[in-house]
Write an enzyme that holds these catalytic residues in place. Structure first.
Site, PDB file in Angstrom:
ATOM      1  N   GLY B  15       0.812  -1.211   0.000  1.00  0.00           N
ATOM      2  CA  GLY B  15       0.000   0.000   0.000  1.00  0.00           C
ATOM      3  C   GLY B  15       0.845   1.260   0.000  1.00  0.00           C
ATOM      4  O   GLY B  15       1.918   1.292   0.596  1.00  0.00           O
ATOM      5  N   ALA B  26      16.078   9.507  -1.805  1.00  0.00           N
ATOM      6  CA  ALA B  26      17.295   9.351  -1.006  1.00  0.00           C
ATOM      7  C   ALA B  26      18.113   8.163  -1.502  1.00  0.00           C
ATOM      8  O   ALA B  26      19.353   8.220  -1.559  1.00  0.00           O
ATOM      9  CB  ALA B  26      16.927   9.179   0.475  1.00  0.00           C
ATOM     10  N   VAL B  27      17.450   7.068  -1.857  1.00  0.00           N
ATOM     11  CA  VAL B  27      18.166   5.900  -2.387  1.00  0.00           C
ATOM     12  C   VAL B  27      18.902   6.285  -3.670  1.00  0.00           C
ATOM     13  O   VAL B  27      20.095   6.013  -3.842  1.00  0.00           O
ATOM     14  CB  VAL B  27      17.185   4.728  -2.658  1.00  0.00           C
ATOM     15  CG1 VAL B  27      17.861   3.627  -3.465  1.00  0.00           C
ATOM     16  CG2 VAL B  27      16.631   4.177  -1.351  1.00  0.00           C
ATOM     17  N   ARG B  29      19.784   9.263  -4.830  1.00  0.00           N
ATOM     18  CA  ARG B  29      20.861  10.241  -4.664  1.00  0.00           C
ATOM     19  C   ARG B  29      22.038   9.666  -3.874  1.00  0.00           C
ATOM     20  O   ARG B  29      23.193  10.034  -4.118  1.00  0.00           O
ATOM     21  CB  ARG B  29      20.317  11.521  -4.040  1.00  0.00           C
ATOM     22  CG  ARG B  29      19.359  12.215  -5.024  1.00  0.00           C
ATOM     23  CD  ARG B  29      18.989  13.615  -4.647  1.00  0.00           C
ATOM     24  NE  ARG B  29      18.285  14.254  -5.763  1.00  0.00           N
ATOM     25  CZ  ARG B  29      17.723  15.456  -5.716  1.00  0.00           C
ATOM     26  NH1 ARG B  29      17.777  16.168  -4.600  1.00  0.00           N
ATOM     27  NH2 ARG B  29      17.123  15.967  -6.780  1.00  0.00           N
ATOM     28  N   ARG B  76       0.085  -4.931  -6.489  1.00  0.00           N
ATOM     29  CA  ARG B  76       0.195  -6.288  -5.944  1.00  0.00           C
ATOM     30  C   ARG B  76       0.606  -7.225  -7.066  1.00  0.00           C
ATOM     31  O   ARG B  76       0.301  -7.013  -8.227  1.00  0.00           O
ATOM     32  CB  ARG B  76      -1.153  -6.741  -5.404  1.00  0.00           C
ATOM     33  CG  ARG B  76      -1.599  -5.908  -4.241  1.00  0.00           C
ATOM     34  CD  ARG B  76      -2.822  -6.519  -3.617  1.00  0.00           C
ATOM     35  NE  ARG B  76      -3.554  -5.489  -2.889  1.00  0.00           N
ATOM     36  CZ  ARG B  76      -4.846  -5.495  -2.684  1.00  0.00           C
ATOM     37  NH1 ARG B  76      -5.568  -6.507  -3.170  1.00  0.00           N
ATOM     38  NH2 ARG B  76      -5.434  -4.549  -2.010  1.00  0.00           N
ATOM     39  N   ASP B 107       5.626  -5.659   5.609  1.00  0.00           N
ATOM     40  CA  ASP B 107       6.180  -6.988   5.876  1.00  0.00           C
ATOM     41  C   ASP B 107       5.895  -7.982   4.752  1.00  0.00           C
ATOM     42  O   ASP B 107       6.710  -8.862   4.482  1.00  0.00           O
ATOM     43  CB  ASP B 107       5.780  -7.528   7.255  1.00  0.00           C
ATOM     44  CG  ASP B 107       4.300  -7.397   7.523  1.00  0.00           C
ATOM     45  OD1 ASP B 107       3.538  -7.138   6.561  1.00  0.00           O
ATOM     46  OD2 ASP B 107       3.898  -7.576   8.677  1.00  0.00           O
ATOM     47  N   THR B 130       4.893   2.060   5.314  1.00  0.00           N
ATOM     48  CA  THR B 130       3.478   1.723   5.510  1.00  0.00           C
ATOM     49  C   THR B 130       2.929   2.659   6.569  1.00  0.00           C
ATOM     50  O   THR B 130       3.633   3.025   7.498  1.00  0.00           O
ATOM     51  CB  THR B 130       3.282   0.266   5.972  1.00  0.00           C
ATOM     52  OG1 THR B 130       1.963   0.139   6.524  1.00  0.00           O
ATOM     53  CG2 THR B 130       4.266  -0.133   7.044  1.00  0.00           C
ATOM     54  N   ASP B 132       0.818   1.958   8.755  1.00  0.00           N
ATOM     55  CA  ASP B 132       0.287   1.248   9.928  1.00  0.00           C
ATOM     56  C   ASP B 132       1.222   1.195  11.137  1.00  0.00           C
ATOM     57  O   ASP B 132       0.804   0.854  12.232  1.00  0.00           O
ATOM     58  CB  ASP B 132      -0.121  -0.178   9.542  1.00  0.00           C
ATOM     59  CG  ASP B 132      -1.348  -0.190   8.647  1.00  0.00           C
ATOM     60  OD1 ASP B 132      -2.169   0.737   8.766  1.00  0.00           O
ATOM     61  OD2 ASP B 132      -1.476  -1.104   7.826  1.00  0.00           O
ATOM     62  N   ASP B 134       3.302  -0.960  11.965  1.00  0.00           N
ATOM     63  CA  ASP B 134       3.204  -2.290  12.588  1.00  0.00           C
ATOM     64  C   ASP B 134       4.373  -3.203  12.222  1.00  0.00           C
ATOM     65  O   ASP B 134       4.232  -4.414  12.188  1.00  0.00           O
ATOM     66  CB  ASP B 134       1.873  -2.941  12.184  1.00  0.00           C
ATOM     67  CG  ASP B 134       1.767  -3.112  10.678  1.00  0.00           C
ATOM     68  OD1 ASP B 134       2.610  -2.549   9.949  1.00  0.00           O
ATOM     69  OD2 ASP B 134       0.850  -3.815  10.224  1.00  0.00           O
ATOM     70  N   ARG B 176      -6.242  -2.541  10.428  1.00  0.00           N
ATOM     71  CA  ARG B 176      -6.998  -3.777  10.569  1.00  0.00           C
ATOM     72  C   ARG B 176      -6.480  -4.616  11.730  1.00  0.00           C
ATOM     73  O   ARG B 176      -7.240  -5.159  12.522  1.00  0.00           O
ATOM     74  CB  ARG B 176      -6.916  -4.579   9.269  1.00  0.00           C
ATOM     75  CG  ARG B 176      -7.992  -5.638   9.078  1.00  0.00           C
ATOM     76  CD  ARG B 176      -8.026  -6.132   7.652  1.00  0.00           C
ATOM     77  NE  ARG B 176      -8.393  -5.076   6.731  1.00  0.00           N
ATOM     78  CZ  ARG B 176      -9.660  -4.704   6.500  1.00  0.00           C
ATOM     79  NH1 ARG B 176     -10.656  -5.303   7.109  1.00  0.00           N
ATOM     80  NH2 ARG B 176      -9.920  -3.734   5.650  1.00  0.00           N
ATOM     81  N   SER B 220     -20.876  16.586  23.594  1.00  0.00           N
ATOM     82  CA  SER B 220     -20.849  15.654  22.479  1.00  0.00           C
ATOM     83  C   SER B 220     -19.567  14.855  22.566  1.00  0.00           C
ATOM     84  O   SER B 220     -18.648  15.224  23.280  1.00  0.00           O
ATOM     85  CB  SER B 220     -20.908  16.412  21.155  1.00  0.00           C
ATOM     86  OG  SER B 220     -19.787  17.250  21.054  1.00  0.00           O
ATOM     87  N   GLU B 227     -10.691   0.163  11.902  1.00  0.00           N
ATOM     88  CA  GLU B 227     -11.479  -0.736  11.046  1.00  0.00           C
ATOM     89  C   GLU B 227     -11.246  -2.181  11.452  1.00  0.00           C
ATOM     90  O   GLU B 227     -10.177  -2.538  11.939  1.00  0.00           O
ATOM     91  CB  GLU B 227     -11.083  -0.546   9.578  1.00  0.00           C
ATOM     92  CG  GLU B 227      -9.603  -0.781   9.355  1.00  0.00           C
ATOM     93  CD  GLU B 227      -9.175  -0.781   7.894  1.00  0.00           C
ATOM     94  OE1 GLU B 227     -10.023  -0.670   7.014  1.00  0.00           O
ATOM     95  OE2 GLU B 227      -7.961  -0.922   7.663  1.00  0.00           O
ATOM     96  N   ILE B 258      -8.016   8.221   2.196  1.00  0.00           N
ATOM     97  CA  ILE B 258      -7.451   9.544   2.467  1.00  0.00           C
ATOM     98  C   ILE B 258      -6.184   9.404   3.307  1.00  0.00           C
ATOM     99  O   ILE B 258      -5.218  10.145   3.125  1.00  0.00           O
ATOM    100  CB  ILE B 258      -8.479  10.401   3.244  1.00  0.00           C
ATOM    101  CG1 ILE B 258      -9.637  10.790   2.342  1.00  0.00           C
ATOM    102  CG2 ILE B 258      -7.830  11.626   3.834  1.00  0.00           C
ATOM    103  CD1 ILE B 258     -10.765  11.488   3.079  1.00  0.00           C
TER     104      ILE B 258
END
Lengths: 327, 327, 327, 327
Positions: B15, B26-27, B29, B76, B107, B130, B132, B134, B176, B220, B227, B258
């Site tokens: 993703g 950077a890689v 250069r 993918r 991963d 990523t 996430d 994680d 997730r 409120s 998710e 988003i």
């Protein structure tokens, strides 16, 4: 050792930094959580001397986590530098029946807190709030991450227009004594050159760098300048350069106090929330004259004396990264 | 030990994450800096199989540091999961005369890289990209900080309108399997409740929390939902809650993709720049099948096997902070 | 009357303005829609002289509607001011077999287009693209709305920090000859005083205004200065004022080219899309040497001669509103 | 004819809209300017019934021009729909000795105001504040421009990640009865298809449009959906489409109340400032039961009856532009 605290005062001092409100909110709500009554002191040490001390509660800090500036306002106080001023402050502190104090600010604010503690035995804990990231004992100060984003968002816009040949943009950022903002935002915005106090290689190096850019096909260059470097601010350097390289057309932006405001980034809000909660715990645990900071992702305590006297050094790895990625 | 590299390929996989472009830059250069010829492989492993390999140079990564998404695109590839697919990929790799590979992704991408290295002996280094956060072995993944800011900027706007009584806003964020985004952005936006997979206390706890908010005068509440939690997404939870608390009016926002885009934050750009430079160095130093990450502010290497199999745990301190500041 | 167009060239000229890309995109796609082959001319008139003319299609303008700057780049061209330069431009135009030209830029660009049409009979239509909003014949120029938002976002951040007493912030914005940016962004950011060329009431009026602010309890003031006013730029005015009002501490921000970049606002994107579509229609309808603009919400044509010679006046209603709301 | 007003009340009613604070500020300061005492009524008509009426002054509206939401809060009031409720409101109005009322809100709010004027002879002027832009008599409602920018900023981020083939993003925006937000933000974000109530061409048209995109080489598509269309919301349409086009992978974002908040754009702040000043003038000139709006760039009055009963139609030119630029 633990300390019983019934009533705790919190103030913000020194230059504004985004996230100060989140820190105030966390201090206040941590107090409520632990059964301590929180009090807000307005306008920093000046307000302590003027007796601007008011009770707060969980609701009085509602909807401020996302606001720049500081709800409690900040002000400089010449009076607090005098024994008489501090004496008055102490009397107000006692009248309000406060047991402990949390000071959100920079090293100047911690110096004042140190004197206050020494003279009157008030337990005080500090939270590093300044955009400059120049306080020893914490990897990040509150407001620094937001200031970096403010700078790169501004420079991103300049980059859009930087399409003409031989055009040179100078952007002056804050950091009179410390180049953290300039170096990190300079890497972040892809600046061709970064002029910082700690590693100022002078105008001649800048000229060489521009000539290299020219050879490698860059059509325009952005130079980040930390205010107060030895060659002057952005306007001065631009003039010097135009005199030496008449083909170049220099454009200057001075960001100024824009960098001190704005909605805090998530990083700064989380940092401020953690440090606010930690400050109250630290006082409850019996500490005083220490700053709560974050080191290696964990909350860490640093004595005021150390936080004031030592300085974080610019990381050589970052300087090298800056050089490599600006090729 | 050092390894001589003449030509190096770089790809993005999995993703999208903001900052991937800064890592590619950077890689590329760093390669130029070290006299290595950089090649870009488009659409991840799919492009390696399709032979989409093109030479890059310092200028081909100009003006991308501030762009979301990935210049090299990501896709993918079912084919790369088969030995035949990887064989074709290897042949293209050799045809392009590449010596080493940098993989920017999560991963899943590192799993593919591990197989590729094992089967064909291609030296490969990974960069964690990523939103996430994680991936074990790095305190921060590229894109995570930006995603947090994206979430809080959205929720800040909801907060503006949250003035009516008994109004409940549910905001569904990504994550997730990992609640890092929900927990940190939840603290950052001042959410009243945060529902994450790692510490899901169920609808009943949420109801109690809302009743407490009511008592303490909150008009409120904003609930952040990661998710894929056990009680469903934001729409499901909102329905359940409205059934149990008919006085409440629930409003739902689903942020969706988003969170994967947007201009990277300064933090992500600097992180990506550091890791891109470090990845090339790491390959030159003779390493393979390792991920370059940042731990305790310094670049650190983690074997792919470990990065894939282990997981960062949610910090208890943060959970406590979340509880305290949402009073 | 209608004109058959087979191949149409489009260029951007003058200073960058956010939304120019959206206009290019609309011109190109309107061409495709009408069966015309679109050609992009890079770097404005300079590129026309250098022969930088390339075919475009619907996909070559994909994903640019949200980008600041201009894909086709813009440059100044001294050569195009000479008959020889324009002769070369014309030869390149004919070699590329183009039938018509769309020029996106300001009044200087329309002056060049007028000469080009007169000398060689090339049908040309202009689209007003400049942040200054100083072109007669359109209520809004492309880029103006975005520039206003850029200014107020910057000043909003300053407002966060403007909590100390007797602090004065000067912000210099663009608009050498026209105060539209300063006046509208000044109202938008709640400036206490706005100094514009068209209604410059001098330093003394500014001092009176500050004294009034003081009396009515304002703690700090923000002054917007259009560059190039009779009292100099923001730095000069700040110095003059500090000399006259020593109690005040003045802080200066110079926004500079930040105002020319950034992602275009929705308003500018829609405006640019409408004008790009209209420009192609206008050429097809047989017109030439006219600018397409928006007046009273509808597309309107204005002859170049008029667009260049006349000027929009500052609206007295707005000046009065500015005075009233800054009380 | 002129009317003498000594004390004037102002309230916000209906859904929040960014810029409402700027309008309140302008009303209050225009009162001060004209020697009228301004009063703020909290929570709309509900607060009028509850007697939440408080004096304001120039300083009580300081630093709110840049804030979303409404300082005076807004709430629905069933009670105000009853004669008894309005009677109580009137009694409070008289107790506070108010002479006139300014209502900032949508057509529902103007309906209430009309009854209040008819029953009790209270002079009342309306200011159109709603993000939907669906009020007859003004080219723009306060909050609409900001909402458009909010939508396109969100969709811009999605565009960054839309690099994979056959990926389809659905974004649901507000506008139950009026497609202004969807149509304009759809053009602004470069949506491939826009589904609005006024011109809903159904799922089959959408499928044809996607097939065309496929042929012309688009790799992914963004579809804007106005809530409440005949084919349901974004989730429903996504499901229907995935069933019919199994190759497509649909991703859904529901922006929800994000669109009602956020810092107002410069356009909305200037509009609100103009209308706030104009509302007070209009009351002083003896008018009542009229809305102040902006038509063709000038302030214009529209009787409530007309503002409520008539509707702005979607402009055919815009529909055509949307079709052309999405090629």
């Amino acid at each position: 050792m633990t300390r019983e605290i019934r009533r705790l005062g919190v103030l913000t001092s020194g230059g504004d930094a985004p996230g100060m409100n989140a820190a105030i909110r966390a201090v206040v709500r941590a107090c409520v959580h632990h059964g301590i009554k929180p009090y807000g002191i307005r306008e920093g040490y000046k307000g302590l001397i003027d007796g601007q001390i008011e009770p707060m509660n969980a609701r009085s800090v509602a909807n401020i986590i996302n606001q720049g500036g500081t709800l409690l306002k900040s002000a400089r106080s010449q009076a607090f530098r005098t024994p008489e001023g501090r004496q008055t402050a102490f009397e107000n502190f006692r009248s309000a029946d406060l047991d402990a104090l949390v000071v959100i600010g920079g090293d100047g604010s911690f110096t004042g807190a140190t004197l206050f503690e020494k003279e009157f035995g008030i337990p005080v804990v500090g939270i590093p709030g300044t955009i400059d990231n120049d306080i020893f004992g914490t990897d990040y100060t509150i407001g620094y991450d937001t200031a970096l984003n403010t700078v790169i968002e501004a420079v991103d816009k300049i980059r859009d227009t930087a399409t003409s040949h031989n055009r040179l943009f100078f952007v002056e950022v804050m950091g009179r004594d410390a180049g953290f903002i300039a170096l990190n935002s300079g890497i972040g915005c892809g600046a061709e050159e970064i002029l910082i106090p700690e590693a100022d290689r002078g105008i001649d190096h800048l000229i060489k760098s521009l000539e290299r850019s020219d050879r490698t096909g860059k059509t325009s260059s952005i130079v980040l300048v930390a205010e107060g470097g030895k060659d002057g601010g952005a306007f001065e350097i631009a003039k010097t350069l135009e005199a030496k390289l008449p083909d170049y057309e220099a454009r200057v932006t001075v960001l100024g106090h824009i960098q001190r405001g704005g909605r805090p980034s998530c990083f700064d809000r989380v940092l401020a929330s953690r440090l606010g909660v930690a400050a109250v715990k630290t006082l409850m645990a019996g500490n005083s004259c220490v700053m709560v900071g974050v080191r290696n992702n964990a909350v860490a305590l640093t004595p005021f004396a150390e936080a004031i006297s030592k300085h974080n050094a610019i990381d050589d790895e970052l300087l090298e990264v800056a050089d490599i990625v600006s090729i």
